[in-house]
Scaffold this active site. Sequence first.
Site, PDB file in Angstrom:
ATOM      1  N   GLY A  12       0.768  -1.239   0.000  1.00 20.21           N
ATOM      2  CA  GLY A  12       0.000   0.000   0.000  1.00 20.21           C
ATOM      3  C   GLY A  12       0.798   1.288   0.000  1.00 20.21           C
ATOM      4  CB  ILE A  93      -8.760  -9.646 -13.817  1.00 19.57           C
ATOM      5  CG1 ILE A  93      -7.329 -10.139 -14.051  1.00 19.57           C
ATOM      6  CG2 ILE A  93      -9.376  -9.028 -15.062  1.00 19.57           C
ATOM      7  CD1 ILE A  93      -6.357  -9.135 -14.556  1.00 19.57           C
ATOM      8  CG  LEU A  94     -11.613  -4.647 -11.190  1.00 21.32           C
ATOM      9  CD1 LEU A  94     -11.964  -3.168 -11.266  1.00 21.32           C
ATOM     10  CD2 LEU A  94     -11.871  -5.186  -9.784  1.00 21.32           C
ATOM     11  CG  HIS A 110       0.971  -1.511 -15.455  1.00 25.37           C
ATOM     12  ND1 HIS A 110       0.622  -2.773 -15.008  1.00 25.37           N
ATOM     13  CD2 HIS A 110       2.019  -1.681 -16.292  1.00 25.37           C
ATOM     14  CE1 HIS A 110       1.420  -3.665 -15.581  1.00 25.37           C
ATOM     15  NE2 HIS A 110       2.279  -3.025 -16.364  1.00 25.37           N
ATOM     16  CG  ASP A 147     -10.433  -1.180 -21.445  1.00 28.77           C
ATOM     17  OD1 ASP A 147      -9.713  -2.051 -20.909  1.00 28.77           O
ATOM     18  OD2 ASP A 147     -10.177  -0.702 -22.573  1.00 28.77           O
TER      19      ASP A 147
HETATM   20  C1  GAR Z   1       2.972  -1.173  -7.521  1.00 32.08           C
HETATM   21  O1  GAR Z   1       4.204  -1.174  -8.184  1.00 32.08           O
HETATM   22  C2  GAR Z   1       1.831  -1.177  -8.533  1.00 32.08           C
HETATM   23  O2  GAR Z   1       2.076  -0.406  -9.678  1.00 32.08           O
HETATM   24  C3  GAR Z   1       1.785  -2.633  -8.890  1.00 32.08           C
HETATM   25  O3  GAR Z   1       1.973  -3.303  -7.657  1.00 32.08           O
HETATM   26  C4  GAR Z   1       2.756  -2.487  -6.789  1.00 32.08           C
HETATM   27  C5  GAR Z   1       1.997  -2.303  -5.480  1.00 32.08           C
HETATM   28  O4  GAR Z   1       2.741  -1.577  -4.555  1.00 32.08           O
HETATM   29  N1  GAR Z   1       0.532  -2.953  -9.529  1.00 32.08           N
HETATM   30  C6  GAR Z   1       0.422  -3.846 -10.493  1.00 32.08           C
HETATM   31  O5  GAR Z   1       1.353  -4.504 -10.910  1.00 32.08           O
HETATM   32  C7  GAR Z   1      -0.986  -4.014 -11.049  1.00 32.08           C
HETATM   33  N2  GAR Z   1      -0.954  -4.598 -12.357  1.00 32.08           N
HETATM   34  P1  GAR Z   1       2.040  -0.862  -3.300  1.00 32.08           P
HETATM   35  O6  GAR Z   1       1.150  -1.909  -2.621  1.00 32.08           O
HETATM   36  O7  GAR Z   1       3.195  -0.462  -2.433  1.00 32.08           O
HETATM   37  O8  GAR Z   1       1.235   0.318  -3.795  1.00 32.08           O
END
Ligand code: GAR
Length: 202
Positions: A12, A93-94, A110, A147
């Site tokens: 997070g 995935i939603l 992303h 989307d």
């Molecule tokens: C982040 O790098 C985010 O961009 C990625 O997971 C990490 C979560 O970090 N998300 C994806 O890969 C989604 N496809 P966080 O929990 O510290 O925000």
Amino acid sequence: MLKITVMVSGGGTNLQAIIDGIESGLIEDAEIVKVISSNSKAFSLERAKKHKIDSIVIGKENYPSQKERTKAIIKALGDADTDIVVLAGYMSILEADLIEAYRGRIINIHPSLIPNFCGPGFYGKHVHEAVLKSGVKETGATVHYVDEGVDTGPIILQESVPVLEGDTVEKLAARVLITEHKILCEGIKKVVESMLTYEGGK
Ligand code: GAR
């Protein structure tokens, strides 16, 4: 005030960036009303608690059926009167029903320059592993609308990040996260402003 629900699965740091962005006044006219976590062990839940943000766990552990999970998420979003859904490190995935219900109001962060290193299987550290393996000298982060496809929705913002000599997955992920935090806040600010313009205030 627009109401944001943040969906998470892990540590997070992006959730924290949004909390800080709102507290510092960088993101105006919006508040986080709920955190939905797909995982009861996610540190994101501690962050929500610390900032007195309501949270709920909706994941495979308590809703094994995907249909039931989607129903529970739609209910939680509705109960919180959600205007904007932010996927901040959300690793599922939603389903189409949810996307349809919140079309144009769901955004995702992303950790690459879409259309590179995205789509099925490219999430979290797998993205950075693929980047390092390919030998590209530049990667980045992208904020985009969600989307029905995986990482295919319209791009709101993206910014590049250099890949440096001697990078490991951890080093590269940490460098990309700094940019993620920045453009996620800027992207939310943009979406809030455009929604308030179109809706004439709320
Ligand atoms: C982040 O790098 C985010 O961009 C990625 O997971 C990490 C979560 O970090 N998300 C994806 O890969 C989604 N496809 P966080 O929990 O510290 O925000």
